[in-house]
Design a protein around this motif. Structure first.
Motif, mmCIF file in Angstrom:
data_model
loop_
_atom_site.group_PDB
_atom_site.id
_atom_site.type_symbol
_atom_site.label_atom_id
_atom_site.label_comp_id
_atom_site.label_asym_id
_atom_site.label_seq_id
_atom_site.Cartn_x
_atom_site.Cartn_y
_atom_site.Cartn_z
ATOM 1 N N LYS A 56 0.851 -1.187 0.000
ATOM 2 C CA LYS A 56 0.000 0.000 0.000
ATOM 3 C C LYS A 56 0.882 1.231 0.000
ATOM 4 C CE LYS A 56 -3.788 2.194 2.593
ATOM 5 N NZ LYS A 56 -4.656 2.096 3.784
ATOM 6 N N VAL A 57 0.581 2.174 -0.891
ATOM 7 C CA VAL A 57 1.407 3.369 -1.027
ATOM 8 C C VAL A 57 1.296 4.224 0.232
ATOM 9 C CG1 VAL A 57 1.850 5.449 -2.378
ATOM 10 C CG2 VAL A 57 1.091 3.363 -3.528
ATOM 11 N N GLN A 58 2.430 4.458 0.857
ATOM 12 C CA GLN A 58 2.452 5.309 2.044
ATOM 13 C C GLN A 58 2.771 6.756 1.685
ATOM 14 O OE1 GLN A 58 5.673 5.214 5.094
ATOM 15 N NE2 GLN A 58 4.075 4.354 6.409
ATOM 16 N N ALA A 59 3.749 6.968 0.824
ATOM 17 C CA ALA A 59 4.131 8.328 0.437
ATOM 18 C C ALA A 59 4.928 8.280 -0.856
ATOM 19 C CB ALA A 59 4.939 9.006 1.543
ATOM 20 N N LEU A 60 4.879 9.379 -1.595
ATOM 21 C CA LEU A 60 5.647 9.537 -2.820
ATOM 22 C C LEU A 60 6.891 10.359 -2.535
ATOM 23 C CD1 LEU A 60 2.699 10.401 -5.258
ATOM 24 C CD2 LEU A 60 3.515 8.150 -4.527
ATOM 25 N N GLY A 61 7.973 10.066 -3.230
ATOM 26 C CA GLY A 61 9.246 10.704 -2.912
ATOM 27 C C GLY A 61 9.623 11.864 -3.805
ATOM 28 N N GLY A 62 8.762 12.280 -4.717
ATOM 29 C CA GLY A 62 9.099 13.389 -5.587
ATOM 30 C C GLY A 62 7.872 13.934 -6.293
ATOM 31 N N LYS A 63 8.006 15.113 -6.851
ATOM 32 C CA LYS A 63 6.925 15.751 -7.587
ATOM 33 C C LYS A 63 7.122 15.559 -9.084
ATOM 34 C CE LYS A 63 6.344 19.473 -4.185
ATOM 35 N NZ LYS A 63 6.357 20.944 -3.994
ATOM 36 N N VAL A 64 6.026 15.574 -9.813
ATOM 37 C CA VAL A 64 6.099 15.506 -11.265
ATOM 38 C C VAL A 64 6.903 16.700 -11.775
ATOM 39 C CG1 VAL A 64 4.755 15.685 -13.382
ATOM 40 C CG2 VAL A 64 3.960 14.214 -11.539
ATOM 41 N N GLY A 65 7.862 16.410 -12.660
ATOM 42 C CA GLY A 65 8.725 17.455 -13.182
ATOM 43 C C GLY A 65 10.035 17.584 -12.437
ATOM 44 N N GLU A 66 10.185 16.881 -11.312
ATOM 45 C CA GLU A 66 11.403 16.965 -10.512
ATOM 46 C C GLU A 66 12.477 16.047 -11.093
ATOM 47 O OE1 GLU A 66 12.820 16.200 -5.865
ATOM 48 O OE2 GLU A 66 10.701 16.192 -6.411
ATOM 49 N N VAL A 67 13.700 16.547 -11.134
ATOM 50 C CA VAL A 67 14.838 15.733 -11.566
ATOM 51 C C VAL A 67 15.417 15.050 -10.337
ATOM 52 C CG1 VAL A 67 17.117 15.754 -12.638
ATOM 53 C CG2 VAL A 67 15.321 17.252 -13.516
ATOM 54 N N MET A 68 15.438 13.720 -10.348
ATOM 55 C CA MET A 68 15.841 12.939 -9.183
ATOM 56 C C MET A 68 17.097 12.135 -9.496
ATOM 57 S SD MET A 68 12.091 11.566 -7.921
ATOM 58 C CE MET A 68 12.783 10.894 -6.401
ATOM 59 N N ALA A 69 17.945 12.009 -8.501
ATOM 60 C CA ALA A 69 19.182 11.251 -8.667
ATOM 61 C C ALA A 69 18.894 9.759 -8.624
ATOM 62 C CB ALA A 69 20.170 11.622 -7.560
ATOM 63 N N VAL A 70 19.651 9.006 -9.394
ATOM 64 C CA VAL A 70 19.552 7.548 -9.336
ATOM 65 C C VAL A 70 19.918 7.095 -7.926
ATOM 66 C CG1 VAL A 70 20.598 5.404 -10.168
ATOM 67 C CG2 VAL A 70 20.035 7.216 -11.783
ATOM 68 N N GLY A 71 19.096 6.234 -7.332
ATOM 69 C CA GLY A 71 19.322 5.755 -5.979
ATOM 70 C C GLY A 71 18.573 6.522 -4.915
ATOM 71 N N SER A 72 17.945 7.656 -5.277
ATOM 72 C CA SER A 72 17.164 8.402 -4.295
ATOM 73 C C SER A 72 15.812 7.725 -4.090
ATOM 74 C CB SER A 72 16.962 9.855 -4.757
ATOM 75 O OG SER A 72 16.255 9.892 -5.980
ATOM 76 N N GLU A 73 15.150 8.058 -2.998
ATOM 77 C CA GLU A 73 13.882 7.413 -2.666
ATOM 78 C C GLU A 73 12.787 7.852 -3.631
ATOM 79 O OE1 GLU A 73 10.638 7.532 0.926
ATOM 80 O OE2 GLU A 73 12.754 7.347 1.470
ATOM 81 N N LEU A 74 12.191 6.891 -4.310
ATOM 82 C CA LEU A 74 11.117 7.176 -5.259
ATOM 83 C C LEU A 74 9.747 7.057 -4.602
ATOM 84 C CD1 LEU A 74 10.158 7.697 -8.192
ATOM 85 C CD2 LEU A 74 10.214 5.222 -8.535
ATOM 86 N N ILE A 75 9.530 5.979 -3.855
ATOM 87 C CA ILE A 75 8.226 5.730 -3.245
ATOM 88 C C ILE A 75 8.410 4.766 -2.087
ATOM 89 C CG2 ILE A 75 7.714 3.784 -4.777
ATOM 90 C CD1 ILE A 75 4.800 4.705 -4.850
#
Length: 455
Positions: A56-75
């Motif tokens: 069950k999805v608890q939280a999202l780790g980024g916003k649409v349009g955000e540039v995220m580093a490989v290895g960072s928390e996605l979800i």
């Protein structure tokens, strides 16, 4: 119960960061293994990120349009069992999507409805904020609109306190907008003070609009709506690519007129004889063949320029980029080894690549590695264009609209099918004379199409 954190995957090719372009889930959603959670974009393609577990999805780790580093928390997901992280572990930048959505829904309620586009939102009179939907579905508040006073001759004060939102159905709001009526000043007699069509009729009967407002037709009513569109995803990649190309490459464009009467007649003849069996031909496979033959004499144009290293790499193989318009923007799938394809194989591959690009199914290797690009707007091609080179290539051939017009031929005025080629070149590595000779060679093949089949 435990917490399972899914990190931004390593997509390969040395990519260190990617852009988050779409969420397919929201906090509170239940997901199953292999369900797609999000779409992320690299410089070359869009990649879907699936869930490796049920949860069950608890939280999202980024916003649409955000540039995220490989290895960072996605979800992060709540799962049966211990999970892979402590329940109290600190989360990186959670996105409370449900609260945002609720705020957007509240803000949207008083907005009038306009039938001029799915994403158009009309500003509501009064101090209420109007939600504006961006490209990725994000809702952003517009600036507060000033409170509008009733027209001269209204004869009465505001029907409700300043700041109180008028209640009305979408149909009533649209009619009020068309009539130029500010709902802030219309008394409502419906349930809870809601404004009805009868209230609009009464307001008009009292002459509250004044002579100027009453004469306003719906098509000439003033508009103050604004729309803020986030430049993200493929649109951002296109913007960055075009900016980089124009910043680094000194373009020059060469335009030549071509008589394609015989070429189009050949295409029609081939389609009549072989279309049912081999598929219909457009003009693009014939243009591709002409380019392949012309590039044999101009290898400096079938090239890529590494301006940082100061090296021009010339290619024997013609990996032809075919610019294709998609709903998300312009993409350039690559027709590999175009020199090996006959007309029907070329046509089939162009159609396959265009369909894959429009459906978002094109693989990374199908969107990279081109050595020269062919671009066409078909019937919308206009008379002349100045196409932008697909960096780091050194040339692009643009096809303009084919038109039938009178031409003097052999001393007589005859109807001929004419078309312009508008092509751009990197002036650092392609001289103007060679560019002109290259286009003239293509013109020779197109005006005498039998030469396309002579080796």
């Amino acid at each position: 119960m435990g917490i399972h954190i899914i990190k931004m995957p390593d997509i390969g090719e040395g990519i260190a960061e990617v852009e988050l372009v779409e969420w397919h889930v929201q906090p509170g959603d239940t997901v199953v293994e292999d369900q797609v959670l999000a779409d992320v974009m690299t410089d070359k393609a869009t990649v879907q990120v699936p869930s490796p577990v049920d949860g069950k999805v608890q939280a999202l780790g980024g916003k649409v349009g955000e540039v995220m580093a490989v290895g960072s928390e996605l979800i992060r997901l709540e799962v049966d069992g211990p999970g892979n992280a402590a329940a109290g572990a600190k989360q990186k930048r959670p996105v409370e999507r449900t609260e945002t959505a609720a705020q957007a829904e509240d803000a949207t309620a008083p907005a009038p409805v306009q039938e001029r586009g799915a994403d158009a939102h009309v500003a509501t009179p009064g101090p209420a904020q109007v939600p504006i939907k961006g490209q990725a579905g994000q809702v952003q508040p517009a600036q507060s609109q000033p409170q509008v006073q009733p027209a001269a001759g209204a004869g009465h004060a505001a029907a409700r306190p300043a700041g109180e939102k008028p209640l009305a159905s979408p149909a009533v709001r649209k009619r009020a907008w068309d009539l130029g009526i500010e709902l802030q000043y219309v008394p409502g007699t419906g349930g809870g003070g809601q404004i009805t069509h009868n209230d609009l009729d009464s307001y008009l009967a009292r002459g509250a609009m004044g002579s100027a407002a009453a004469g306003r037709a719906a098509g000439y009513a003033p508009r103050d709506d604004e729309q803020a569109v986030s430049v993200i995803g493929l649109r951002r990649k296109i913007a960055e690519k075009m900016q980089e190309s124009k910043r680094r490459i000194p373009h020059f464009t060469y335009v030549e007129e071509v008589d394609v009467t015989e070429l189009d007649a050949l295409r029609a003849r081939l389609n009549a004889q072989w279309g049912a069996e081999r598929g219909k031909l457009t003009i693009l496979p014939l243009l591709a063949r002409a380019m392949v033959l012309a590039l044999r004499d101009f290898p400096q144009i079938n090239a890529r320029y590494d301006d940082e290293a100061g090296v021009v790499t010339r290619y024997g193989a013609v990996h032809l980029g075919i610019a294709a318009q998609t709903e998300s923007g312009l993409m350039v799938p690559v027709l590999r080894h175009a020199e090996t394809l006959d007309l029907w194989a070329c046509a089939a591959e162009i159609a396959r690549l265009a369909d894959a690009a429009r459906a978002g199914r094109a693989a990374r290797e199908e969107l990279s590695g081109s050595t020269i690009t062919l671009t066409s707007l078909g019937a919308l091609g206009g008379v002349v264009s100045t196409p932008v080179i697909n960096h780091p290539e050194v040339a692009i051939v643009g096809v303009n609209r084919m038109v039938e017009r009178p031409v003097i031929l052999g001393g007589a005025v005859v109807a001929r099918k004419m078309m312009n080629l508008s092509s751009s070149f990197d002036h650092r590595v392609v001289d103007g004379m060679h560019a002109a000779e290259f286009i003239q060679t293509i013109r020779g093949y197109l005006e005498c199409p039998a030469m396309l089949f002579v080796e």
